[in-house]
Every structure is written in C-alpha cells, then in structure tokens.
Write a protein that holds these residues in place. Structure first.
Motif, PDB file in Angstrom:
ATOM      1  N   LEU A  14      -9.209  -9.040  -3.134  1.00 10.25           N
ATOM      2  CA  LEU A  14      -9.911  -9.029  -1.851  1.00 10.25           C
ATOM      3  C   LEU A  14      -9.661  -7.713  -1.132  1.00 10.25           C
ATOM      4  O   LEU A  14     -10.571  -7.125  -0.538  1.00 10.25           O
ATOM      5  N   LEU A  15      -8.426  -7.243  -1.241  1.00 11.71           N
ATOM      6  CA  LEU A  15      -8.092  -5.955  -0.631  1.00 11.71           C
ATOM      7  C   LEU A  15      -8.940  -4.849  -1.262  1.00 11.71           C
ATOM      8  O   LEU A  15      -9.492  -3.986  -0.566  1.00 11.71           O
ATOM      9  N   GLY A  16      -9.061  -4.900  -2.600  1.00 10.54           N
ATOM     10  CA  GLY A  16      -9.870  -3.902  -3.294  1.00 10.54           C
ATOM     11  C   GLY A  16     -11.313  -3.930  -2.818  1.00 10.54           C
ATOM     12  O   GLY A  16     -11.913  -2.891  -2.531  1.00 10.54           O
ATOM     13  N   ILE A  17     -11.870  -5.139  -2.718  1.00  6.72           N
ATOM     14  CA  ILE A  17     -13.259  -5.264  -2.268  1.00  6.72           C
ATOM     15  C   ILE A  17     -13.383  -4.726  -0.842  1.00  6.72           C
ATOM     16  O   ILE A  17     -14.342  -4.014  -0.506  1.00  6.72           O
ATOM     17  N   ALA A  18     -12.382  -5.023  -0.002  1.00  2.00           N
ATOM     18  CA  ALA A  18     -12.426  -4.550   1.377  1.00  2.00           C
ATOM     19  C   ALA A  18     -12.416  -3.025   1.429  1.00  2.00           C
ATOM     20  O   ALA A  18     -13.154  -2.401   2.209  1.00  2.00           O
ATOM     21  N   LEU A  19     -11.593  -2.414   0.567  1.00  2.00           N
ATOM     22  CA  LEU A  19     -11.541  -0.949   0.538  1.00  2.00           C
ATOM     23  C   LEU A  19     -12.896  -0.381   0.137  1.00  2.00           C
ATOM     24  O   LEU A  19     -13.388   0.585   0.736  1.00  2.00           O
ATOM     25  N   VAL A  20     -13.514  -0.984  -0.892  1.00  2.00           N
ATOM     26  CA  VAL A  20     -14.841  -0.522  -1.318  1.00  2.00           C
ATOM     27  C   VAL A  20     -15.828  -0.678  -0.161  1.00  2.00           C
ATOM     28  O   VAL A  20     -16.644   0.218   0.111  1.00  2.00           O
ATOM     29  N   ALA A  21     -15.734  -1.810   0.531  1.00  2.00           N
ATOM     30  CA  ALA A  21     -16.654  -2.065   1.640  1.00  2.00           C
ATOM     31  C   ALA A  21     -16.494  -1.006   2.727  1.00  2.00           C
ATOM     32  O   ALA A  21     -17.485  -0.463   3.244  1.00  2.00           O
ATOM     33  N   ILE A  22     -15.237  -0.686   3.072  1.00  2.00           N
ATOM     34  CA  ILE A  22     -15.009   0.323   4.116  1.00  2.00           C
ATOM     35  C   ILE A  22     -15.556   1.673   3.658  1.00  2.00           C
ATOM     36  O   ILE A  22     -16.243   2.382   4.409  1.00  2.00           O
ATOM     37  N   ALA A  23     -15.273   2.025   2.391  1.00  2.00           N
ATOM     38  CA  ALA A  23     -15.725   3.320   1.887  1.00  2.00           C
ATOM     39  C   ALA A  23     -17.246   3.421   1.926  1.00  2.00           C
ATOM     40  O   ALA A  23     -17.806   4.442   2.338  1.00  2.00           O
ATOM     41  N   LEU A  24     -17.928   2.352   1.502  1.00  2.00           N
ATOM     42  CA  LEU A  24     -19.391   2.434   1.382  1.00  2.00           C
ATOM     43  C   LEU A  24     -20.092   2.222   2.714  1.00  2.00           C
ATOM     44  O   LEU A  24     -21.125   2.846   2.987  1.00  2.00           O
ATOM     45  N   LEU A  25     -19.552   1.335   3.555  1.00  2.00           N
ATOM     46  CA  LEU A  25     -20.288   0.957   4.766  1.00  2.00           C
ATOM     47  C   LEU A  25     -19.860   1.752   5.993  1.00  2.00           C
ATOM     48  O   LEU A  25     -20.644   1.928   6.924  1.00  2.00           O
ATOM     49  N   VAL A  26     -18.614   2.240   6.017  1.00  2.00           N
ATOM     50  CA  VAL A  26     -18.141   2.945   7.212  1.00  2.00           C
ATOM     51  C   VAL A  26     -18.027   4.445   6.956  1.00  2.00           C
ATOM     52  O   VAL A  26     -18.612   5.261   7.676  1.00  2.00           O
ATOM     53  N   ILE A  27     -17.289   4.808   5.895  1.00  2.00           N
ATOM     54  CA  ILE A  27     -17.000   6.231   5.690  1.00  2.00           C
ATOM     55  C   ILE A  27     -18.235   6.990   5.200  1.00  2.00           C
ATOM     56  O   ILE A  27     -18.647   7.986   5.793  1.00  2.00           O
ATOM     57  N   ALA A  28     -18.856   6.481   4.102  1.00  2.00           N
ATOM     58  CA  ALA A  28     -19.961   7.219   3.490  1.00  2.00           C
ATOM     59  C   ALA A  28     -21.086   7.541   4.476  1.00  2.00           C
ATOM     60  O   ALA A  28     -21.532   8.700   4.537  1.00  2.00           O
ATOM     61  N   PRO A  29     -21.566   6.585   5.273  1.00  2.00           N
ATOM     62  CA  PRO A  29     -22.697   6.911   6.165  1.00  2.00           C
ATOM     63  C   PRO A  29     -22.347   7.973   7.196  1.00  2.00           C
ATOM     64  O   PRO A  29     -23.231   8.714   7.641  1.00  2.00           O
TER      65      PRO A  29
END
Lengths: 374, 294
Positions: A14-29
């Motif tokens: 879940l932590l891994g998925i959360a990290l991916v989510a932050i990277a794709l949805l918050v940082i990347a944009p």
C-alpha cells in the motif's frame, strides 16, 4: 516483532502504491511540461495494460502475447466515439466521420451508430473485451490448451486483428487509424487544462488498477491463481477448476488493457493498427518483463520505464530503438527473469552481507515450473 | 473449374512453404520444448543468401542450386549460434525461450534492415523455373511446383534421417523420454544441437523458395512465423505426419478463404478455424503418447 514484520509485509504494498500515486498525481503535473506530461500519460496507458499482463502472466502463468487486441478494442471504441463527437460538433447530430466520405461511399456502417452515445461507449469499453476474452478464454482453457500453445494463439489473434483493421479502411480508417479528435465528452481537447484532466484520469485509473490487483493477490483467488501457475494438475486434484481461475485473470487483464487503450486514444490523439498489432503487444510485454512480471508494482513501473526509454532513444537514435528493445528482451529474460526490481532485495542482502550482519540464509523457493506441453 | 483449381493449386504451394518452415519448428519444439520465434528470421536469412549468391554467381540457373545448400548452412549455423549463446541457458523455461527469441528476431530484423536496406531486393527467377503449365484453366507457375517438390524432398530427407540413421534414432528417443535416453547413453545435449542445426537449416531452404516467390524483405520472417506456428499447434508434436497434413490444410484453406473473401478475412477465419479445431483435438492431430501428467 513478528507481528510488526507481518503487518509491514501486508502494508508495504500500500505504501508503494501511495508513493506511485504521489509521484504521478502530485509531483509529475507540477514538474513536467505539458508535452512531457502528455507523454507520461501515454506511458501510463501502457502501464494500465501492463498491470493486467502482470496478473495474467506473472501470477497466472499465461503468456498473453496479444493484449494489443484488447488495447485496440478499448482504443477503437473510444476513438469511434471521439470521431463521432468531433463530427457532430461541426456537422449536426447526423454527421459522420470525415474519412468515411474520403475513402468510402459517404455512409456509416450501422455498428458505428451506438457509439454516438457517451455512456454506451464507456460500457462497451469494459463489456467488449470482457466478452471477447471470455469466449476465447473459455474455448482455450476448457480444452486445457496452455503454455506455448496459448501464447501462440494470442499472438496469432493480434496479427489477424491488425490485418483486419488495415483492410477495412472504410469502416476503421485502415492503416491511418482514427485521429483528429477535437472533443472529449464535451471538453475541448485543444485546451491544455483539459489535457491535464485526462492525464489525471489516466493516472487515477492506474492507481485503482494497482489497488485492485493488490487485493486480488491477497485474496484466496490470488493464491489459487499462483497455485494454478505452478501446479495446475494439483489444483485440479484439489477440486478446483483451473480453467475458471485462469479465465477470470485473463478477462480482468483484457479489461485493463481495454481501459488503457481507451485512454490512449484521447491522450495521443490517434489509435492505429500499429498501436495494437503483434509488435505493440510484444512491446507491452517488454515493460512487464523488465519491471518484474509477478510483482505488484513491477509491471507498471517497467511499462513506464520502457515507454520513457522508447521516447528518449527514438529522439536521439531513431533507427537504433529496435536494437535496444531486442537486446532488452534477451538480457532481461536471460539474466533477470523476475525483473529488475526483484534484483533490489538480492542487492540489499548482498550489501548487508558485506557489512557483516549474519543472517540465516533464506530457503530457496523452487522456480515456478513452466510445463512443457505434452 | 477455375475457381476451384486456382486456390487449390496455389494453396498447395503455400502449404508446401509452410511445411518447410514448420518442420524445423515442430522438430525443435517437440524435442526441446523450445519455441523459436527467430525461426522466421532464419527464413529471411535463407532468402538473403539466395540474393547474395545471385550477386556472386550471376547465372541464375546455377546460382539457385548453390543457394540451396548455402542457405541451409547459413541458417543452420545461425541456429547453432542461437542455441549455444542463448537457448542452452534456459532449458526448462520454454515460455521464456519464446520471449528471448522474440528479442533475437527483432535484432535480426533490424540488422537486415541496416545491411540490406528497408526495401526488399528482387531475386531473379532462373530460366528453368520461369514459366507455367496450364492445369484446368489455371496457369500454374513452375515456381510453385518447385516449392512443392522442394518441400517433399525436405520431408523425405528428414524422414529418412529420423528413421534410418543413428542420429535419427537418438533424436526420437530424446523426444519420447529425455531422461531415459540419457541413461541409455544418448548425449542428449549434442542431439539437441544437431536437431537445432537441421531445423534451422530447413528454414534456410524455405527462405530460398520464399525469395523466388516474393523476393527478399527484412520483415519476411514475421509474415510466415505465425502461420507456421499455427501449423505446429494444429498438427501436434513429435510426429511428422501431423505437421504435413496441417501445413497443406492451412495453406489450402487459407487460399480458398482468400478467394472467397479477402486475404485479411482469410487470416481471421483460419485463426478461428484452428481455435475451433483445438476444441476437437486439443493436442493437435497426432501426438506422441506419454504417461506424464503435464
């Protein structure tokens, strides 16, 4: 201590998925330019299909070499709707796509008609691949056709699908595919803000897919699927029908590929036979193999990496990309068959071994035996 | 009569081509469980060998006769290299050999593109194959008849090799029971190499026939590999007769579908037919009976 360790094992994904989510949805944009963000959106579409391949191939042992077909079913369903939306935006409710006038006799085939409706299209994106995968999977798994036979059949399907698309220029745009979309469910596709919105949808879908497979892997079904991969006969002896277990994984994988394709069309602005043929299907597999087929995040991260690699290498060495893709297959499958990310724990163990912490060697788990068809 | 003889004869020739390509596949798949997706590229290597031979020996009447053994050697050696460098590392991982050889196929295709150019090169038809014979209203090209004869010759040679030589006996023993064969003193690894060499070499010979019909092309392998594999799947493993029947059946049926509908529809229908056929005989036409569970 053991309890803590156990819960860490449970929640680490879940932590891994959360990290991916932050990277794709918050940082990347906030970091990437609109052009690069759109590119990332394209890789995300491949990653969504890759997550499904991880389920079917990594956990289920079914080498699906024709996922391009399902990617294409979703992609073309969406593209047909966008094409009709674009036509209706300028030519009224009865307008038909431009290429049908250009290449055809100016009439629209009847099966295009329902795709004028947005809700119908969204339903079709899920139902069409599910139906196709169920029929094909039923026919193949019930007769216990497996292993390489299955892989070859799926690839033959991809070849036939692409050939059919190319031949039907009046109905599907043929070799050119479908392109020049202007509107996405009422949103202008030329507006950067709307492009960003579609990117966010794709990233969210990827996260949802990851959560879905995470739960599937934790479930009884996930265990049965792995058991079927490793010893199908034993699963049968225990009273389960392996065909049903494999069918579910295959259908879920098909639906994920279809959704990936459906998002691919508005993000790249085109869907053509070269996006869905046998080579495209192999490209999808390359990412999954690189990231680690049986891991949770491996397929998605691998697909993102291969997509990024393709863009970078094609920009700097346009002709050499095929060499890289070919070499990638050979090197990864030969030396890291479980993917690059599976090397990390091993490297970690090696490093900690150097520091001197003595640990009891883990029992080596037997390699999943892939069955040689009799 | 024309609507019947044309697809029948053209389909038989196409089936003969498939047979040459599928023989090698069936051999390596049946014996080692290795799925060689680069097999199509060995076909391509054979076609380019024909082209190169014609550059050296300009008399096309003679060069084709040199090209046949040359193509066998070139493709066979390519096969040996592939076996030694890649495949020998991954026995017992058959699905992975499929993926690795997909990678090899991509490499070889790009290599051919870089060496010979993305466009295909024409191959001159020798005088003694240029022409046709009138069969019930169909002008049957000699080239197609040559392909059929070539396929039958390959089949006869392979059949004789398997049946009458000691190598053949050892190959058959390895196919039936690898462990037992090894206990009886068969050097199965050496036998594997021989099989791979012969199987790949056959693809090279197929390439010569292909080049006479459609010239050379870097993507030539991908055109044939899937159909050839469908033949192997439908024909079953371990026995030549299944491959023979399936090859001609697929070739002829596809030709009729092409004639009735279109070539793209024919591909789809042939695929559907193979899936339906597997409902009746999931192990293919013929298969070696084993007591294994898998």
């Amino acid at each position: 201590m053991t309890a803590l360790f156990k819960s860490a094992r449970t929640w680490a994904p879940l932590l891994g998925i959360a990290l991916v989510a932050i990277a794709l949805l918050v940082i990347a944009p906030s970091v990437l330019s609109p052009f690069r963000l759109n590119n990332l959106g394209k890789y995300i579409c491949w990653a969504i299909a890759g997550v499904g391949i991880g389920l079917a191939w990594g956990r289920g042992g079914m080498l699906v070499m024709g996922q391009g077909v399902f990617f294409g079913l979703g992609g073309y369903a969406m593209a047909m709707h966008l094409k009709l939306e674009a036509a209706m935006a300028t030519g009224g409710p009865d307008a038909i796509p431009d290429f049908m006038v250009l290449y055809g006799d100016g009439t629209m085939p009847g099966w295009w008609e329902p795709f004028r409706s947005g809700p119908f299209t969204l339903v079709a994106i899920v139902v069409l691949p599910a139906l196709a995968a169920t029929i094909l999977g039923w026919a193949i798994f019930k007769r216990r056709v497996k292993g390489a036979y299955f892989a070859i059949l799926t690839q033959a399907l991809a070849v036939a699908f692409a050939t059919l698309l190319i031949a039907t220029i009046q109905q599907t745009g043929g070799f050119n595919g479908l392109n020049q979309f202007t509107v996405f469910f009422g949103y202008n596709l030329y507006d950067p803000a709307n492009k960003k919105m579609i990117y966010s949808i794709a990233a969210t879908v990827l996260i949802v897919c990851l959560v879905v497979v995470w739960q599937l892997y934790r479930s009884r079904f996930g265990e049965l699927l792995v058991a079927t991969r490793d010893a199908e006969e034993r699963v049968r002896f225990l009273g389960h029908d392996p065909a049903n277990i494999k069918l579910v994984a295959f259908v879920v994988a098909a639906i994920m590929a279809s959704i990936g394709g459906a998002l691919f069309a508005p993000i790249t602005g085109i869907i053509s036979p070269s996006d869905v043929d046998a080579t495209a299907s192999i490209f999808l597999i390359a990412g999954v193999a690189l990231g680690g087929r049986a891991l949770l995040l491996g397929p998605a991260l691998g697909a993102l990496a291969v997509g990024y690699g393709q863009t970078m290498l094609s920009e700097s060495f346009p002709d050499q990309w095929t060499y890289f893709l070919g070499a990638l297959f050979v090197v990864v499958i030969l030396f890291a068959p479980s993917g690059l990310f599976s090397l990390l724990p091993r490297a970690w163990r090696a490093a900690s071994g150097l520091i001197g912490s003595r640990r009891v060697q883990e029992p080596t788990t037997p390699q999943p035996q892939q069955e040689v068809p009799a | 009569m024309d609507a019947f003889t044309t697809p029948l004869l053209a389909g038989t020739a196409a089936g003969a081509l498939l047979l040459i390509a599928a023989l090698g596949l069936a051999l390596t798949f049946g014996q080692m469980g290795v799925i060689n997706m680069a097999h199509g590229e060995f076909l391509m290597a054979g076609a380019y060998t024909t082209f190169l031979t014609q550059q050296v020996v300009t008399n096309s009447n003679i060069s084709i006769l040199i090209a046949l053994p040359a193509a066998f050697l070139v493709a066979g050696v390519l096969g040996l290299i592939l076996e030694a460098t890649v495949i020998s590392w991954m026995y017992r991982r058959p699905l992975d050999t499929l993926l690795v050889t997909v990678g090899v196929a991509l490499l070889l295709q790009q290599l051919a593109k870089d060496i010979f150019g993305a466009q295909g090169d024409p191959v001159e038809t020798p005088g003694w194959l240029d022409g046709n014979i009138d069969v019930l209203g169909y002008h049957w090209p000699y080239r197609q008849m040559f392909t059929i004869l070539l396929a039958l010759a390959c089949l006869a040679a392979l059949g004789a090799l398997l049946k009458y030589t000691s190598y053949g006996r050892q190959i058959r023993a390895t196919v039936q029971n690898r462990d037992l064969a090894e206990t009886m003193g068969v050097a199965t690894r050496t036998i594997d190499r021989v099989t791979f060499f012969v199987g790949s070499g056959l693809a090279g010979i197929g390439g010569v026939a292909v080049s006479l019909i459609s010239g050379t092309n870097p993507n030539l392998g991908t055109t044939y590999i899937i159909s050839a594999f469908l033949v192997v799947v439908a024909g079953g493993l371990g026995q030549l007769r299944g491959t023979v029947i399936a090859a001609f059946a697929v070739g002829i049926v596809t030709a009729f579908f092409t004639d009735w509908f279109s070539s793209s529809m024919a591909q789809v229908l042939t695929f559907a037919l193979v899936v339906v056929f597997l409902q009746i005989r999931p192990q293919g036409l013929f298969t070696v009976r084993t007591r294994g569970l898998a």
